[in-house]
Write a protein that holds these residues in place. Structure first.
Motif, short mmCIF file in Angstrom:
data_model
loop_
_atom_site.label_atom_id
_atom_site.label_comp_id
_atom_site.label_asym_id
_atom_site.label_seq_id
_atom_site.Cartn_x
_atom_site.Cartn_y
_atom_site.Cartn_z
N ARG A 5 0.79 -1.31 -0.05
CA ARG A 5 0.14 0.05 0.14
C ARG A 5 0.87 1.30 -0.07
N GLU A 6 2.06 1.32 0.68
CA GLU A 6 2.76 2.51 0.93
C GLU A 6 3.51 2.82 -0.67
N LYS A 7 3.99 1.94 -1.44
CA LYS A 7 4.46 2.18 -2.78
C LYS A 7 3.43 2.55 -3.69
N ALA A 8 2.27 1.86 -3.57
CA ALA A 8 1.15 2.27 -4.30
C ALA A 8 0.60 3.85 -3.99
N THR A 9 0.59 4.15 -2.78
CA THR A 9 0.33 5.51 -2.58
C THR A 9 1.08 6.38 -3.02
#
Length: 47
Positions: A5-9
């Motif tokens: 999720r962090e990379k996608a955000t």
């Protein structure tokens, strides 16, 4: 293959700043529309 999720955000923020469309961001990051809208709202607070 796990979903980070962090990379996608981070990727969604970059794409929003580059002017990409909502559909392109959703396709590339696999985030929900609700999540992309929230990120967009965070970015617009700074301007």
């Amino acid at each position: 293959m796990s979903f980070d999720r962090e990379k996608a955000t981070k990727k969604a923020k970059e794409m929003l700043l580059d002017g990409e469309t909502l559909d392109e961001i959703k396709d590339n990051t696999r985030l929900r529309q609700k999540d992309v809208r929230r990120i967009q709202k965070e970015i617009t607070k700074h301007f």
